[in-house]
Scaffold this motif. Structure first.
Motif, short mmCIF file in Angstrom:
data_model
loop_
_atom_site.label_atom_id
_atom_site.label_comp_id
_atom_site.label_asym_id
_atom_site.label_seq_id
_atom_site.Cartn_x
_atom_site.Cartn_y
_atom_site.Cartn_z
N THR A 12 0.80 -1.22 0.00
CA THR A 12 0.00 0.00 0.00
C THR A 12 0.83 1.25 0.00
O THR A 12 0.29 2.35 -0.13
CB THR A 12 -0.93 0.05 1.23
OG1 THR A 12 -0.13 0.09 2.41
CG2 THR A 12 -1.89 -1.11 1.25
N GLY A 15 0.02 3.75 3.48
CA GLY A 15 -1.12 4.64 3.63
C GLY A 15 -1.91 4.87 2.37
O GLY A 15 -3.05 5.27 2.43
N GLY A 16 -1.32 4.62 1.21
CA GLY A 16 -2.08 4.78 -0.02
C GLY A 16 -2.61 3.44 -0.46
O GLY A 16 -2.54 2.45 0.25
N GLY A 17 -3.15 3.39 -1.66
CA GLY A 17 -3.63 2.12 -2.19
C GLY A 17 -2.49 1.32 -2.78
O GLY A 17 -1.35 1.74 -2.79
N GLU A 84 -1.09 4.57 -7.90
CA GLU A 84 -1.65 4.36 -6.56
C GLU A 84 -3.17 4.44 -6.68
O GLU A 84 -3.71 5.42 -7.17
CB GLU A 84 -1.16 5.44 -5.59
CG GLU A 84 -1.80 5.34 -4.22
CD GLU A 84 -1.50 6.54 -3.34
OE1 GLU A 84 -2.24 6.74 -2.37
OE2 GLU A 84 -0.53 7.30 -3.62
N ASP A 86 -7.15 4.18 -5.18
CA ASP A 86 -7.93 4.60 -4.01
C ASP A 86 -9.06 3.58 -3.83
O ASP A 86 -8.86 2.40 -4.12
CB ASP A 86 -8.46 6.03 -4.23
CG ASP A 86 -8.70 6.79 -2.94
OD1 ASP A 86 -9.04 6.16 -1.93
OD2 ASP A 86 -8.57 8.02 -2.94
N ALA A 87 -10.22 4.00 -3.39
CA ALA A 87 -11.31 3.08 -3.08
C ALA A 87 -11.88 2.37 -4.32
O ALA A 87 -12.27 1.22 -4.25
CB ALA A 87 -12.42 3.81 -2.34
N TYR A 99 -3.70 7.74 -8.64
CA TYR A 99 -2.75 8.81 -8.37
C TYR A 99 -1.48 8.34 -9.06
O TYR A 99 -1.07 7.18 -8.92
CB TYR A 99 -2.51 8.97 -6.87
CG TYR A 99 -3.77 9.32 -6.12
CD1 TYR A 99 -4.30 10.61 -6.15
CD2 TYR A 99 -4.45 8.36 -5.39
CE1 TYR A 99 -5.47 10.93 -5.47
CE2 TYR A 99 -5.62 8.66 -4.70
CZ TYR A 99 -6.11 9.95 -4.75
OH TYR A 99 -7.27 10.26 -4.08
N ASN A 125 -13.12 8.30 -3.60
CA ASN A 125 -11.69 8.43 -3.93
C ASN A 125 -11.16 9.78 -3.46
O ASN A 125 -11.00 10.70 -4.26
CB ASN A 125 -11.50 8.24 -5.43
CG ASN A 125 -11.96 6.89 -5.90
OD1 ASN A 125 -11.65 5.88 -5.29
ND2 ASN A 125 -12.73 6.87 -6.97
N ALA A 127 -8.36 10.18 -1.02
CA ALA A 127 -7.14 10.03 -0.21
C ALA A 127 -6.26 11.28 -0.18
O ALA A 127 -5.66 11.60 0.83
CB ALA A 127 -6.32 8.83 -0.69
N HIS A 128 -6.17 12.01 -1.29
CA HIS A 128 -5.31 13.19 -1.37
C HIS A 128 -6.11 14.49 -1.55
O HIS A 128 -5.54 15.52 -1.92
CB HIS A 128 -4.31 13.04 -2.52
CG HIS A 128 -3.32 11.94 -2.31
ND1 HIS A 128 -2.19 12.08 -1.54
CD2 HIS A 128 -3.30 10.65 -2.77
CE1 HIS A 128 -1.52 10.92 -1.55
NE2 HIS A 128 -2.17 10.06 -2.28
#
Length: 150
Positions: A12, A15-17, A84, A86-87, A99, A125, A127-128
Motif C-alpha cells: 500500500t 497509507g495509499g492504495g 496508486e 484509491d477506493a 494517483y 476516492n 485520499a489526497h
C-alpha cells in the motif's frame, strides 16, 4: 501476523492504495494517460484533478487545455511511473483511476500546484483531496496557470 502487516505496508505504500509500476505510452490530455501495466495498455484517469478539456467529443477545446496536456506530457510521457489506487479501481468508462507517481512526485498534485487543473472530489476516492485543495488555493492566490488566463 507481523509478516502480514509488513507485506500490507509494502503493497500500500504506507497509507495509499496498492501501487503498480507502469510505463507511460501516451498522454491523452491533461488528466488522462495510457500506460503499459501488467503487460497490457490501460487508459488511466488521474484521481482528484480536472484539467480543461481538449479531446472530449462535443466539447470545444477549453482555455489552457493544450498547455495542461503539454505539461502532463513533460511530466510523464515515456517515463516509468507508479499507480496508486484509491477506493475504486475504475470509472464508468472502464479507465483505471489512479494517483500517478513519478519517483517522489505526485503528478496529480503537481498539475494542480502549477495551475494546470483544479481539484475534483468524487467520493469515495478522496485520499489526497485535502492536499489538492490546498495546492489549488495557493495556485489561485498566486495566479498560476489557468488562474492567470481563464
Amino acid at each position: 501476523m507481523k509478516r502480514l502487516l509488513v507485506l500490507t505496508l509494502l503493497l500500500t505504500g504506507c497509507g495509499g492504495g496498492v501501487r503498480n509500476a507502469a510505463r507511460v505510452e501516451r498522454v491523452v490530455d491533461g488528466d488522462t494517460i495510457v500506460v503499459r501495466v501488467d503487460g497490457r495498455s490501460e487508459r488511466v484517469r488521474y484521481i482528484g484533478v480536472d484539467t480543461p478539456e481538449s479531446v472530449k467529443p462535443g466539447v470545444r477545446v477549453q482555455c489552457f487545455a493544450k498547455s495542461a496536456a503539454k505539461e502532463n506530457a513533460k511530466l510523464v510521457l515515456g517515463r516509468d511511473v507508479r499507480l496508486e489506487y484509491d477506493a475504486e479501481a475504475r470509472d464508468r468508462y472502464g479507465r483505471l483511476l489512479a494517483y500517478v507517481w513519478r519517483g517522489d512526485l505526485l503528478v496529480n498534485a503537481e498539475l494542480v500546484r502549477l495551475g494546470y487543473g483544479k481539484p475534483l472530489e468524487i467520493a469515495p476516492n478522496l485520499a489526497h483531496a485535502a492536499e489538492l485543495r490546498q495546492l489549488a488555493a495557493a495556485a489561485k492566490r498566486d495566479h498560476r496557470g489557468l488562474w492567470s488566463r481563464c
